[in-house]
Design a protein around this motif. Sequence first.
Motif, PDB file in Angstrom:
ATOM      1  N   SER A  14      42.532 -30.792 -17.106  1.00  0.00           N
ATOM      2  CA  SER A  14      43.538 -31.828 -16.785  1.00  0.00           C
ATOM      3  C   SER A  14      44.980 -31.342 -16.551  1.00  0.00           C
ATOM      4  O   SER A  14      45.922 -31.489 -15.706  1.00  0.00           O
ATOM      5  N   ALA A  15      45.529 -30.665 -17.880  1.00  0.00           N
ATOM      6  CA  ALA A  15      46.555 -30.070 -17.750  1.00  0.00           C
ATOM      7  C   ALA A  15      46.849 -29.121 -16.919  1.00  0.00           C
ATOM      8  O   ALA A  15      48.053 -28.921 -16.167  1.00  0.00           O
ATOM      9  N   ALA A  18      47.474 -30.556 -13.341  1.00  0.00           N
ATOM     10  CA  ALA A  18      48.643 -31.198 -13.417  1.00  0.00           C
ATOM     11  C   ALA A  18      49.876 -30.089 -13.397  1.00  0.00           C
ATOM     12  O   ALA A  18      50.818 -30.151 -12.628  1.00  0.00           O
ATOM     13  N   ASP A  19      49.597 -28.839 -13.942  1.00  0.00           N
ATOM     14  CA  ASP A  19      50.536 -27.696 -13.845  1.00  0.00           C
ATOM     15  C   ASP A  19      50.681 -27.142 -12.495  1.00  0.00           C
ATOM     16  O   ASP A  19      51.602 -26.634 -11.922  1.00  0.00           O
ATOM     17  N   GLN A 219      47.056 -41.743 -15.131  1.00  0.00           N
ATOM     18  CA  GLN A 219      46.870 -40.264 -15.571  1.00  0.00           C
ATOM     19  C   GLN A 219      48.185 -39.327 -15.118  1.00  0.00           C
ATOM     20  O   GLN A 219      48.867 -38.752 -15.859  1.00  0.00           O
ATOM     21  N   TYR A 223      51.723 -37.760 -16.912  1.00  0.00           N
ATOM     22  CA  TYR A 223      52.426 -36.319 -16.703  1.00  0.00           C
ATOM     23  C   TYR A 223      53.844 -36.529 -16.051  1.00  0.00           C
ATOM     24  O   TYR A 223      54.649 -35.495 -16.352  1.00  0.00           O
ATOM     25  N   CYS A 226      56.300 -36.612 -19.441  1.00  0.00           N
ATOM     26  CA  CYS A 226      56.434 -35.462 -20.396  1.00  0.00           C
ATOM     27  C   CYS A 226      57.210 -34.307 -19.709  1.00  0.00           C
ATOM     28  O   CYS A 226      56.906 -33.883 -18.452  1.00  0.00           O
ATOM     29  N   PRO A 228      56.919 -30.329 -18.484  1.00  0.00           N
ATOM     30  CA  PRO A 228      55.584 -29.499 -18.116  1.00  0.00           C
ATOM     31  C   PRO A 228      55.124 -28.704 -19.495  1.00  0.00           C
ATOM     32  O   PRO A 228      53.807 -28.388 -19.229  1.00  0.00           O
ATOM     33  N   ARG A 231      52.428 -30.588 -21.314  1.00  0.00           N
ATOM     34  CA  ARG A 231      51.189 -31.547 -20.438  1.00  0.00           C
ATOM     35  C   ARG A 231      50.071 -31.227 -21.382  1.00  0.00           C
ATOM     36  O   ARG A 231      49.164 -31.847 -21.360  1.00  0.00           O
ATOM     37  N   ALA A 234      49.988 -33.810 -23.835  1.00  0.00           N
ATOM     38  CA  ALA A 234      49.917 -35.294 -23.213  1.00  0.00           C
ATOM     39  C   ALA A 234      48.673 -35.608 -22.682  1.00  0.00           C
ATOM     40  O   ALA A 234      47.930 -36.638 -22.881  1.00  0.00           O
ATOM     41  N   SER A 235      47.918 -34.544 -22.166  1.00  0.00           N
ATOM     42  CA  SER A 235      46.802 -34.647 -21.760  1.00  0.00           C
ATOM     43  C   SER A 235      45.640 -34.967 -22.782  1.00  0.00           C
ATOM     44  O   SER A 235      44.642 -35.754 -22.660  1.00  0.00           O
TER      45      SER A 235
END
Length: 297
Positions: A14-15, A18-19, A219, A223, A226, A228, A231, A234-235
């Motif tokens: 998931s992280a 998001a990146d 979700q 992100y 927070c 980068p 993450r 956070a995830s």
Amino acid sequence: MQGIGFSASSTSGSAIAADLVPASRLTEGIGYYTLANTIGMALGPGLGLNMFQRGSWWLFGAGTLIGIISLVTGLSLNYERKQSSVKKSSSVSQTAPHAKANSKLDMLFEKSVMPTCLVILFTIMPYGAIMAYIASYGINQGIENIGLYFSMYALSLFVVRLGVGRLSDRYGITAIIIPGIVLMFCGLIVLGWASNLTIFLISAILFGLGFGVVFPLLQATGYVFCSPDRRGVASATLFATADLAYGLGALILGIGIKFLGYAPAFGGLAIFTVVALILYISVLYPRLKKRRNVSKQ
């Protein structure tokens, strides 16, 4: 071992998603990522049962093969190399105070996503409860083929997650997430009145459409708040909250069934969505609005 591995892969995956997704299309990208999870959860149980009926070695052999394919695919990603080059070229990310964990607690939890986690907690509890007891509820109501509930639910998730990201990027998260919570509420109310398969399936559609909207947007919201480089933490915080909600939802519904019966207990799950809506409007929405105003300046 399975739990540790799944926790690590789901959190890091998931992280990474998001990146890799552009900031301007974050909600759309997270929607696609969660859609992939939905397809896996929808196809996995049926395929697994079919293989197990052929022989247990089919099931474990196929699971091992899929695991190897996943590992090879993961190793082929150049995510780590990209992230290393980005960090080397950005002195800001190296020196920013928020980039460092100030305590051992900061290494485990990301404080900036806690308001989002609060809303997620009450959003996922009904889902955890349904997944744990819907089969026994169907049997209690004399429903055959209650497994169709899961199929209709998965189909609804698939349909709505194809477009939820684009809609939220165009109209804003709040304009999409509030109707999603309302759909979840309606689905649970209908479930409390379910007396035949048709009503069960209507409930699955309503709840599936609502949950398919709400969870990926929450979700993505986490992100947004927070930095980068946090993450991953956070995830982990978001998924830990989700895991807690799964268990709490099943536990609370089990107690409700014992003292109230199936129908009132399932209908009562709608209270959680009301709490989630109140928390979103009073806690999360003001933060989103403030952040949007700051970004415009």
